[in-house]
Write an enzyme that holds these catalytic residues in place. Structure first.
Site, PDB file in Angstrom:
ATOM      1  N   GLU A 227      16.838 -17.432 -13.638  1.00  0.00           N
ATOM      2  CA  GLU A 227      18.155 -17.525 -13.012  1.00  0.00           C
ATOM      3  C   GLU A 227      18.050 -17.660 -11.498  1.00  0.00           C
ATOM      4  O   GLU A 227      18.802 -18.403 -10.874  1.00  0.00           O
ATOM      5  CB  GLU A 227      19.008 -16.312 -13.390  1.00  0.00           C
ATOM      6  CG  GLU A 227      19.470 -16.318 -14.829  1.00  0.00           C
ATOM      7  CD  GLU A 227      20.309 -17.543 -15.171  1.00  0.00           C
ATOM      8  OE1 GLU A 227      20.962 -18.104 -14.269  1.00  0.00           O
ATOM      9  OE2 GLU A 227      20.294 -17.954 -16.335  1.00  0.00           O
TER      10      GLU A 227
ATOM     11  N   TYR B 199      27.380 -13.979 -10.498  1.00  0.00           N
ATOM     12  CA  TYR B 199      26.883 -14.905 -11.498  1.00  0.00           C
ATOM     13  C   TYR B 199      25.584 -14.403 -12.135  1.00  0.00           C
ATOM     14  O   TYR B 199      25.441 -14.367 -13.370  1.00  0.00           O
ATOM     15  CB  TYR B 199      26.646 -16.304 -10.918  1.00  0.00           C
ATOM     16  CG  TYR B 199      25.807 -17.126 -11.857  1.00  0.00           C
ATOM     17  CD1 TYR B 199      26.368 -17.701 -12.994  1.00  0.00           C
ATOM     18  CD2 TYR B 199      24.433 -17.229 -11.672  1.00  0.00           C
ATOM     19  CE1 TYR B 199      25.596 -18.380 -13.913  1.00  0.00           C
ATOM     20  CE2 TYR B 199      23.640 -17.908 -12.583  1.00  0.00           C
ATOM     21  CZ  TYR B 199      24.232 -18.477 -13.699  1.00  0.00           C
ATOM     22  OH  TYR B 199      23.451 -19.130 -14.612  1.00  0.00           O
TER      23      TYR B 199
ATOM     24  N   ASP C  29      28.646 -20.997 -13.949  1.00  0.00           N
ATOM     25  CA  ASP C  29      27.901 -21.814 -13.006  1.00  0.00           C
ATOM     26  C   ASP C  29      28.624 -23.157 -12.862  1.00  0.00           C
ATOM     27  O   ASP C  29      29.684 -23.370 -13.456  1.00  0.00           O
ATOM     28  CB  ASP C  29      26.438 -21.972 -13.433  1.00  0.00           C
ATOM     29  CG  ASP C  29      26.226 -23.065 -14.459  1.00  0.00           C
ATOM     30  OD1 ASP C  29      27.175 -23.364 -15.227  1.00  0.00           O
ATOM     31  OD2 ASP C  29      25.119 -23.623 -14.517  1.00  0.00           O
TER      32      ASP C  29
ATOM     33  N   CYS D 110      28.512 -33.252 -20.405  1.00  0.00           N
ATOM     34  CA  CYS D 110      29.668 -33.289 -19.496  1.00  0.00           C
ATOM     35  C   CYS D 110      29.170 -33.206 -18.055  1.00  0.00           C
ATOM     36  O   CYS D 110      29.501 -32.282 -17.308  1.00  0.00           O
ATOM     37  CB  CYS D 110      30.626 -32.141 -19.829  1.00  0.00           C
ATOM     38  SG  CYS D 110      32.249 -32.291 -19.053  1.00  0.00           S
TER      39      CYS D 110
ATOM     40  N   CYS E 207      30.980 -38.834 -23.116  1.00  0.00           N
ATOM     41  CA  CYS E 207      32.053 -38.334 -23.984  1.00  0.00           C
ATOM     42  C   CYS E 207      31.798 -38.663 -25.454  1.00  0.00           C
ATOM     43  O   CYS E 207      32.226 -37.905 -26.344  1.00  0.00           O
ATOM     44  CB  CYS E 207      33.394 -38.899 -23.537  1.00  0.00           C
ATOM     45  SG  CYS E 207      33.901 -38.363 -21.891  1.00  0.00           S
TER      46      CYS E 207
ATOM     47  N   CYS F 215      30.061 -35.783 -26.987  1.00  0.00           N
ATOM     48  CA  CYS F 215      30.635 -34.462 -26.753  1.00  0.00           C
ATOM     49  C   CYS F 215      31.284 -33.918 -28.025  1.00  0.00           C
ATOM     50  O   CYS F 215      32.118 -34.587 -28.635  1.00  0.00           O
ATOM     51  CB  CYS F 215      31.659 -34.530 -25.630  1.00  0.00           C
ATOM     52  SG  CYS F 215      32.420 -32.927 -25.273  1.00  0.00           S
TER      53      CYS F 215
ATOM     54  N   CYS G 224      39.538 -32.648 -25.469  1.00  0.00           N
ATOM     55  CA  CYS G 224      39.390 -32.555 -24.016  1.00  0.00           C
ATOM     56  C   CYS G 224      40.645 -33.037 -23.298  1.00  0.00           C
ATOM     57  O   CYS G 224      41.048 -34.199 -23.420  1.00  0.00           O
ATOM     58  CB  CYS G 224      38.179 -33.377 -23.573  1.00  0.00           C
ATOM     59  SG  CYS G 224      37.958 -33.429 -21.781  1.00  0.00           S
TER      60      CYS G 224
END
Length: 331
Positions: A76, A159, A177, A232, A239, A242, A248
């Protein structure tokens, strides 16, 4: 990379504030800017995104069980503003050298800076070293499970605490994020990009979208992040691949172009960041203190070079010594 059949929750590898009516629990419709009933509900998004993740998630070392909480934490820190491809070799070397926080804590902070290499934003190395020291001193060398204790570690922000609690311990936290924020902005809010800085409305939306079950929530956090990283994306989104394209809000609205504040671009060439990187590169390669004259060779413009060096000293990344010598910090 080949994704495992059932990858453990983790990241790959950062709604606007318009007064939207947002639910506090998953499953309640979230009103969009137009107030239509077609806005996706959290419970309608969870299964397709998680199923997609099960099939398409990348096999990354910090997602494997052997990584443990410390491996998740290291990833991270390294993945902030840095692509996975650049992180992978440094991550592997770091964990081989310092498999537990106590191993890093007993080293000088300058060694963390040296091992950070060219990942960029080297203050992250100092913060990770500081977190390792605190984990060793306060928690017996084990990364704490409690979110508040994670947040209290030096160098750990909102975060990172949520990400470690979620990805390492399977807890229920909103992990926001840039990738997740973009997915939520498009799928739910109906805009192309989220604001430049995370807003209270985005946090409220993320909490509203969280599944109630802890394990599912942790899985959702990892899956939505991976969706933003692989499908995305900021540019040239896919798309057709997705799993929630049919729901969406942004796609259904005809993909309206971004009309908010200009998105921040990142420049590097000719900046103080570049000069700092060149100075640090010399110091990382040196095992003895480096004379000022050697550092003077890395950049042609003396005022900018001096400013960059002063900044490194102020940030604790470089230690000045008598006689015009410099080295990575020992304390």
């Amino acid at each position: 990379m080949t994704a495992p059949t059932k990858p453990s929750p983790s990241r790959p590898a950062a709604a606007d504030n318009t007064g939207h009516a947002l639910a506090d629990t998953a499953g309640t419709p979230l009103a969009d800017t137009a107030g239509t009933a077609d806005t996706p509900r959290g419970e309608d998004l969870h299964a397709p995104v998680i199923d997609w993740f099960d099939e398409h998630a990348r096999d990354l070392p910090w997602r494997r069980p052997e990584a443990g909480p410390w491996g998740v934490m290291v990833s991270e820190f390294m993945l902030q503003q840095t692509p996975v491809s650049r992180v992978l070799p440094v991550y592997e070397q770091w964990l081989a050298r310092w498999p537990r926080p106590a191993d890093l804590a007993q080293e000088a902070p300058g060694e963390a800076v040296r091992a950070w290499g060219r990942l960029g934003y080297p203050r992250r190395a100092l913060r990770l070293h500081g977190a390792a020291v605190a984990i060793t001193e306060r928690h017996g060398g084990d990364v704490p499970t409690d979110h508040a204790q994670l947040l209290a570690l030096p160098g750990i922000g909102e975060y990172t605490a949520a990400a470690v609690a979620s990805f390492a311990y399977g807890q229920r936290h909103a992990v926001l994020d840039t990738n997740v924020r973009r997915v939520f902005a498009r799928a739910v809010t109906g805009v192309q990009y989220p604001p430049n800085a995370t807003t209270a409305a985005e946090r409220k939306l993320a909490r509203a979208l969280l599944p109630q079950d802890e394990a599912t929530a942790a899985r959702w956090a990892a899956a939505s992040m991976e969706l933003g990283a692989l499908v995305c994306t900021a540019k040239n989104e896919s798309c057709q691949r997705c799993p929630i394209a049919a729901q969406c809000s942004w796609r259904l609205a005809g993909k309206p172009a971004h009309d908010g504040p200009a998105r921040r671009g990142q420049t590097y060439a000719g900046t103080d960041r570049q000069v700092r990187g060149k100075l640090l590169a010399v110091l990382r390669e040196a095992r003895a203190p480096v004379p000022q004259a050697v550092l003077d060779r890395v950049w042609h413009e003396p005022v900018q070079r001096a400013r960059a060096l002063d900044g490194l000293v102020a940030d604790g990344l470089v230690e000045p010594l008598a006689g015009g010598l410099y080295r990575l910090p020992l304390t």
